[in-house]
Design a protein around this motif. Structure first.
Motif, mmCIF file in Angstrom:
data_model
loop_
_atom_site.group_PDB
_atom_site.id
_atom_site.type_symbol
_atom_site.label_atom_id
_atom_site.label_comp_id
_atom_site.label_asym_id
_atom_site.label_seq_id
_atom_site.Cartn_x
_atom_site.Cartn_y
_atom_site.Cartn_z
ATOM 1 N N ARG A 42 -11.467 -4.864 -7.139
ATOM 2 C CA ARG A 42 -10.160 -5.031 -7.723
ATOM 3 C C ARG A 42 -9.306 -3.728 -7.778
ATOM 4 O O ARG A 42 -9.809 -2.709 -7.818
ATOM 5 N N ASN A 43 -8.000 -4.031 -8.064
ATOM 6 C CA ASN A 43 -7.030 -2.859 -8.031
ATOM 7 C C ASN A 43 -7.281 -1.767 -6.794
ATOM 8 O O ASN A 43 -7.463 -0.652 -7.154
ATOM 9 N N VAL A 44 -6.950 -2.486 -5.721
ATOM 10 C CA VAL A 44 -7.153 -1.595 -4.372
ATOM 11 C C VAL A 44 -5.792 -1.484 -3.664
ATOM 12 O O VAL A 44 -4.944 -2.512 -3.744
ATOM 13 N N SER A 45 -5.619 -0.569 -3.293
ATOM 14 C CA SER A 45 -4.407 -0.336 -2.260
ATOM 15 C C SER A 45 -4.377 0.336 -1.297
ATOM 16 O O SER A 45 -5.319 1.428 -0.838
ATOM 17 N N VAL A 46 -3.678 0.207 -0.204
ATOM 18 C CA VAL A 46 -3.400 1.223 1.084
ATOM 19 C C VAL A 46 -2.177 1.305 1.504
ATOM 20 O O VAL A 46 -1.263 0.350 1.654
ATOM 21 N N THR A 47 -1.681 2.460 1.375
ATOM 22 C CA THR A 47 -0.379 2.950 1.370
ATOM 23 C C THR A 47 -0.005 4.070 2.301
ATOM 24 O O THR A 47 -0.806 4.808 2.576
ATOM 25 N N GLY A 48 1.342 4.612 2.116
ATOM 26 C CA GLY A 48 1.855 5.637 2.728
ATOM 27 C C GLY A 48 2.750 5.581 3.889
ATOM 28 O O GLY A 48 3.063 4.209 4.242
ATOM 29 N N LYS A 49 3.117 6.323 4.572
ATOM 30 C CA LYS A 49 3.964 6.498 5.588
ATOM 31 C C LYS A 49 3.339 6.697 6.956
ATOM 32 O O LYS A 49 3.863 6.875 7.951
ATOM 33 N N HIS A 96 1.071 -1.210 1.624
ATOM 34 C CA HIS A 96 2.552 -0.836 1.543
ATOM 35 C C HIS A 96 2.760 0.231 2.573
ATOM 36 O O HIS A 96 2.174 1.275 2.593
ATOM 37 N N GLY A 97 3.922 0.059 3.440
ATOM 38 C CA GLY A 97 4.707 1.140 4.100
ATOM 39 C C GLY A 97 3.909 1.794 5.392
ATOM 40 O O GLY A 97 4.804 2.203 5.811
ATOM 41 N N LEU A 98 2.813 1.201 5.614
ATOM 42 C CA LEU A 98 2.317 1.771 6.637
ATOM 43 C C LEU A 98 2.807 1.325 8.039
ATOM 44 O O LEU A 98 3.269 0.179 8.122
ATOM 45 N N HIS A 99 2.458 1.943 9.154
ATOM 46 C CA HIS A 99 2.506 1.654 10.504
ATOM 47 C C HIS A 99 1.127 1.071 10.820
ATOM 48 O O HIS A 99 -0.002 2.011 10.813
ATOM 49 N N LEU A 107 2.066 -7.442 0.278
ATOM 50 C CA LEU A 107 2.306 -6.667 1.513
ATOM 51 C C LEU A 107 3.673 -6.258 1.554
ATOM 52 O O LEU A 107 4.526 -7.166 1.652
ATOM 53 N N LYS A 108 4.206 -5.152 1.714
ATOM 54 C CA LYS A 108 5.529 -4.695 1.554
ATOM 55 C C LYS A 108 5.623 -3.518 2.641
ATOM 56 O O LYS A 108 4.886 -2.664 2.843
ATOM 57 N N GLY A 109 7.086 -3.798 3.543
ATOM 58 C CA GLY A 109 7.325 -2.643 4.250
ATOM 59 C C GLY A 109 6.515 -2.250 5.454
ATOM 60 O O GLY A 109 6.442 -0.942 5.755
ATOM 61 N N LEU A 110 5.832 -2.970 5.840
ATOM 62 C CA LEU A 110 4.866 -2.848 6.791
ATOM 63 C C LEU A 110 5.383 -2.739 8.270
ATOM 64 O O LEU A 110 6.112 -4.030 8.682
ATOM 65 N N ASN A 111 5.299 -1.934 9.263
ATOM 66 C CA ASN A 111 5.641 -1.925 10.641
ATOM 67 C C ASN A 111 4.329 -2.174 11.409
ATOM 68 O O ASN A 111 3.394 -1.525 11.520
ATOM 69 N N ILE A 112 4.197 -3.426 12.123
ATOM 70 C CA ILE A 112 3.107 -3.689 12.738
ATOM 71 C C ILE A 112 3.589 -3.859 14.316
ATOM 72 O O ILE A 112 4.313 -4.623 14.691
#
Length: 533
Positions: A127-134, A174-177, A196-201
């Motif tokens: 619960r309540n997990v995230s993977v974020t950054g630039k 969020h935000g990751l490559h 899922l937001k701002g992902l560059n895949i």
């Protein structure tokens, strides 16, 4: 007052720094080395575990290249990759242990197959997990160890996903490559509340490199830029007792060699309350294995998308209350592809077949339900003879469909023989635009086995001379067509071919000097309305 404000701001900065020190767990402090060679699995996992044990916070991966095997996410942990940080998957299968999954579904427990549920980042029941950054997560999918072909083989199905979250809630990525997965890049199974937001895949080095596979409820996908070899945004349903619902996808660019937005193929429970809007669909930037122009017939461009919008129910699940709006497509073979059917008994993934075979019974091939579809404000340029279509298996019907403000420019080039050739009925094959063959008998739109249809403001044009009718209605009942414009077919052929259909209302339909329609098994009294013929 100014002094009080300065003290207040200073206090807030001190408080923020205190919180950051309390919640920030830098992986370097746990022995991680970002040299692109050291295996950092244990060091990063220690940071995750301690962060979790202290109530949660942020695990920081700073600048550098950090090689790792499977990382297990824990409650209340944010794995944060700073700019110029790269988390790269190990090239050794030994760094990805098999995971025993409690949640039983047709992905994690496929009948008759072995599947290890391996992943670079794995979680079940969190619960309540995230993977974020630039920063960047690189799955190392181009490594020879993972070049095992399509997932039809047991060895290939052992490849690790990049992110595999199962039966988890409140997930943010969020935000990751994200790039170069060894298998599906993101796979969310039985999850709830996903953002899922701002992902560059970018994903072009292996087979089965879907950009995102979502079997989850209460989902928002937004502002993502996708360039993938396999399907772009793919909704899956692996549990017959669970419907994937309340999903919004918006403001995304999707480049792919396969389907841009797809429901299925796995569709056990089905999909309900789905909204797709403001997306741009185009061909992938590279094509290393599909080569559609070489492998299929009548494909106009070297690199193409299979279908822009592919809505499929072939495993007994429902598709209900779906809105697709404000979509621009280019480079597609087939802009719109909708199928309600059932797979053959022996078709891979047919759960009923395996259950029946196990119990010594004849397979019960259940047909799902597709209803309440609205597609509006769609502009597309297509490059094949495989027309946009909505159809069902014979004896069943797609119901309540609205197409509004649709503008499609097609390749054309259809012959009189192709116009006269009947399209085969759905026979349970794998659902793809080419399952009927490489040519449809209509140039713009093919509708079969549908009830209650509205077409409004439809513009169908062809770029090369085409003898096929613009629209074919086959076993369609109660359809209203208002303001349809179509390029007159060559040879003075009719705009419409209407087969075994009833209650057809045509208003403001522009056909030029061509005949309006040819009827087959349809009484002319069934065609009414204000049209120019």
């Amino acid at each position: 007052m100014k002094k009080i404000c300065s003290i207040l701001i200073l206090s807030m900065v001190v408080l923020w720094q205190s919180c950051a020190n309390k919640t920030g767990f830098n992986v370097k402090n746990y022995g991680a080395v970002g040299d692109g060679a050291t295996i950092n699995t244990q060091a990063i996992q220690k940071a995750v575990d301690e962060c979790h044990s202290k109530g949660g916070g942020t695990v920081i991966i700073p600048e550098g290249v950090y090689i790792s095997g499977t990382l297990y996410m824990k409650d209340n942990v944010n794995l944060h990759l700073e700019e110029r940080a790269i988390l790269k998957g190990s090239a050794s299968f030994s760094d990805y242990p098999d995971n025993k999954v409690k949640y039983i579904n047709s992905f994690t427990h496929p009948p008759g197959k072995e599947f290890g549920c391996k992943a670079l980042i794995f979680a079940e029941g969190v619960r309540n997990v995230s993977v974020t950054g630039k920063g960047t997560i690189d799955g190392n999918g181009d490594n020879p160890a993972f070049q095992l072909g399509n997932d039809s083989s047991p060895e290939s199905r052992k490849r690790p996903c990049m992110l595999l979250f199962i039966d988890s809630k409140n997930i943010k990525v969020h935000g990751l490559h994200l790039r170069n997965s060894a298998y599906w890049l993101q796979n969310y199974l039985g999850c709830d509340t996903l953002h899922l937001k701002g992902l560059n895949i970018y994903n072009h080095t292996n087979f089965n490199q879907d950009a995102m596979d979502i079997d989850a409820n209460n989902v928002l996908v937004e502002d993502c830029n996708i360039d993938a070899d396999d399907d772009g945004i793919c909704l899956k349903s692996h549990d017959p007792n669970r419907i994937v619902e309340n999903v919004t996808v918006r403001n995304c660019t999707i480049a792919t060699n396969c389907n841009a937005v797809k429901f299925g193929t796995k569709s056990d429970g089905g999909f309900r309350n789905i909204n797709i809007s403001n997306c741009f669909i185009k061909k992938a930037s590279e094509d290393n294995m599909r080569k559609w122009q070489e492998n299929l017939k009548f494909i106009e461009l070297p690199t193409t998308v299979i279908s822009g919008i592919a809505l499929e129910s072939v495993d007994g699940g429902m598709v209900d209350n779906v809105t697709v709006s404000d979509i621009t497509m280019q480079d597609v073979q087939t802009p719109i592809f909708v199928i309600m059917g059932r797979r053959n008994a022996g078709q891979a993934g047919n759960q009923d077949f395996y259950n029946s075979e196990k119990n010594g019974l004849e397979p019960s091939l259940k047909v799902g339900r597709v209803s309440n579809l609205t597609l509006r404000n769609i502009t597309a340029i297509s490059h094949s003879k495989m027309t946009s279509s909505i159809s069902a298996v014979q004896g069943y019907y797609v119901e309540n469909v609205t197409l509004e403000n649709i503008k499609i420019s097609t390749m054309g080039d259809g012959t009189k023989a192709e116009a006269d050739a009947p399209l085969p009925e759905y026979a349970g094959s794998y659902p793809e635009n080419r399952m009927y063959g490489f040519v449809y008998p209509s140039s713009g739109l093919f509708l079969r086995h549908i009830k209650n249809v509205t077409l409004k403001n439809i513009d169908l044009s062809v770029r090369k001379e085409d003898f096929r009718p613009s629209v074919i209605l086959d076993d369609v009942h109660k359809i209203s067509i208002d303001n349809l414009m179509a390029a007159p077919p060559a040879g003075n052929q009719p705009i419409f071919k209407i087969i075994n259909s009833t209650a057809i209302d045509l208003s403001n339909t522009k056909t030029g000097t061509n005949p309006l329609a040819v009827l087959a098994g349809t009484d002319k009294k069934e065609v009414t309305g204000n049209h120019d013929r």
